[in-house]
Motif scaffolding. Sequence first.
Motif, PDB file in Angstrom:
ATOM      1  N   SER A  70       0.899  -1.262  -0.006  1.00 45.97           N
ATOM      2  CA  SER A  70       0.118   0.133   0.020  1.00 45.97           C
ATOM      3  C   SER A  70       0.776   1.211  -0.012  1.00 45.97           C
ATOM      4  O   SER A  70       0.423   2.338   0.146  1.00 45.97           O
ATOM      5  CB  SER A  70      -0.847   0.043   1.153  1.00 45.97           C
ATOM      6  OG  SER A  70      -0.272  -0.079   2.518  1.00 45.97           O
ATOM      7  N   TYR A  71       1.916   1.158  -0.485  1.00 43.52           N
ATOM      8  CA  TYR A  71       3.151   2.295  -0.460  1.00 43.52           C
ATOM      9  C   TYR A  71       2.442   3.304  -1.361  1.00 43.52           C
ATOM     10  O   TYR A  71       1.697   3.401  -2.488  1.00 43.52           O
ATOM     11  CB  TYR A  71       4.342   2.145  -1.047  1.00 43.52           C
ATOM     12  CG  TYR A  71       5.319   3.014  -1.192  1.00 43.52           C
ATOM     13  CD1 TYR A  71       6.269   3.313   0.039  1.00 43.52           C
ATOM     14  CD2 TYR A  71       5.506   3.816  -2.193  1.00 43.52           C
ATOM     15  CE1 TYR A  71       7.106   4.456  -0.025  1.00 43.52           C
ATOM     16  CE2 TYR A  71       6.372   4.874  -2.244  1.00 43.52           C
ATOM     17  CZ  TYR A  71       7.220   5.313  -1.017  1.00 43.52           C
ATOM     18  OH  TYR A  71       7.961   6.549  -1.203  1.00 43.52           O
ATOM     19  N   GLY A  72       2.545   4.782  -0.790  1.00 48.32           N
ATOM     20  CA  GLY A  72       1.980   5.777  -1.231  1.00 48.32           C
ATOM     21  C   GLY A  72       0.329   5.978  -1.319  1.00 48.32           C
ATOM     22  O   GLY A  72       0.085   7.347  -1.508  1.00 48.32           O
ATOM     23  N   ARG A  73      -0.217   5.160  -0.727  1.00 47.59           N
ATOM     24  CA  ARG A  73      -1.789   5.044  -0.584  1.00 47.59           C
ATOM     25  C   ARG A  73      -2.103   6.294   0.779  1.00 47.59           C
ATOM     26  O   ARG A  73      -1.389   6.262   1.757  1.00 47.59           O
ATOM     27  CB  ARG A  73      -2.453   3.727  -0.142  1.00 47.59           C
ATOM     28  CG  ARG A  73      -2.568   3.132  -1.315  1.00 47.59           C
ATOM     29  CD  ARG A  73      -3.689   2.042  -1.126  1.00 47.59           C
ATOM     30  NE  ARG A  73      -3.434   1.024  -2.264  1.00 47.59           N
ATOM     31  CZ  ARG A  73      -3.482  -0.206  -2.111  1.00 47.59           C
ATOM     32  NH1 ARG A  73      -3.734  -0.679  -0.802  1.00 47.59           N
ATOM     33  NH2 ARG A  73      -3.301  -1.090  -2.919  1.00 47.59           N
ATOM     34  N   VAL A  74      -2.993   6.773   0.351  1.00 45.76           N
ATOM     35  CA  VAL A  74      -3.544   7.960   1.369  1.00 45.76           C
ATOM     36  C   VAL A  74      -4.878   7.499   1.750  1.00 45.76           C
ATOM     37  O   VAL A  74      -5.918   7.173   0.839  1.00 45.76           O
ATOM     38  CB  VAL A  74      -3.623   9.485   0.762  1.00 45.76           C
ATOM     39  CG1 VAL A  74      -4.192  10.476   1.695  1.00 45.76           C
ATOM     40  CG2 VAL A  74      -2.378   9.866   0.175  1.00 45.76           C
ATOM     41  N   VAL A  75      -4.982   7.517   3.183  1.00 43.32           N
ATOM     42  CA  VAL A  75      -6.438   7.360   3.862  1.00 43.32           C
ATOM     43  C   VAL A  75      -6.653   8.444   4.601  1.00 43.32           C
ATOM     44  O   VAL A  75      -5.756   9.060   5.398  1.00 43.32           O
ATOM     45  CB  VAL A  75      -6.272   5.924   4.661  1.00 43.32           C
ATOM     46  CG1 VAL A  75      -7.747   5.892   5.504  1.00 43.32           C
ATOM     47  CG2 VAL A  75      -6.268   4.680   3.754  1.00 43.32           C
TER      48      VAL A  75
END
Length: 182
Positions: A95-100
């Motif tokens: 999930s590298y770079g994912r934003v939540v």
Amino acid sequence: MVEIVEPQIKQTDIEGLVVITPKQVTDERGTIRELVRSSWLAEHGLVSEFEQANNTLTHKGGLRGLHAEAMTKLVTVVSGEAFGAYVDIREGSESYGRVVTVDITPGVMVLVPQGVCNGFQAVRDNTEYLYFFDREWKPGMPGSALAPLDPDLGIDWPIPVDTDNRAMISEKDLNAPRLKDL
């Protein structure tokens, strides 16, 4: 009349980042929330031991982060409301770079694993953001940071940030690296 909300865990698009609704008991006097119950956290495979707790008071519009120290954090607000933003910067993570993003009000908690950036903006005045850390913070502790206004992250902060106003964003956060520069 007594209302009981049982604790719940919701997975997110970032591996290991979970949103927790703690057990809550409400009666005519108000509400009690179980912020940390080690046995329940351990039963669900979550960090259950904490060495430090910090509380920040942030004025409406103030933005703090995005920081990823070498520790796992359990965060919530005890008063006010915050818009939480989390970015996975763990090398090799799926999930590298994912934003939540998560709207955090009393009764909403987020478990932030080590290597995931944590940041928030106070949506109401005098928002008190509470952090539990699984390790004690020490000067020189390894970690990283990201610029919270990095356009590549696409974070839609609810209150526009005046980059010249230090009550809204610190110089350090403003000048942190962008994701593409890590």
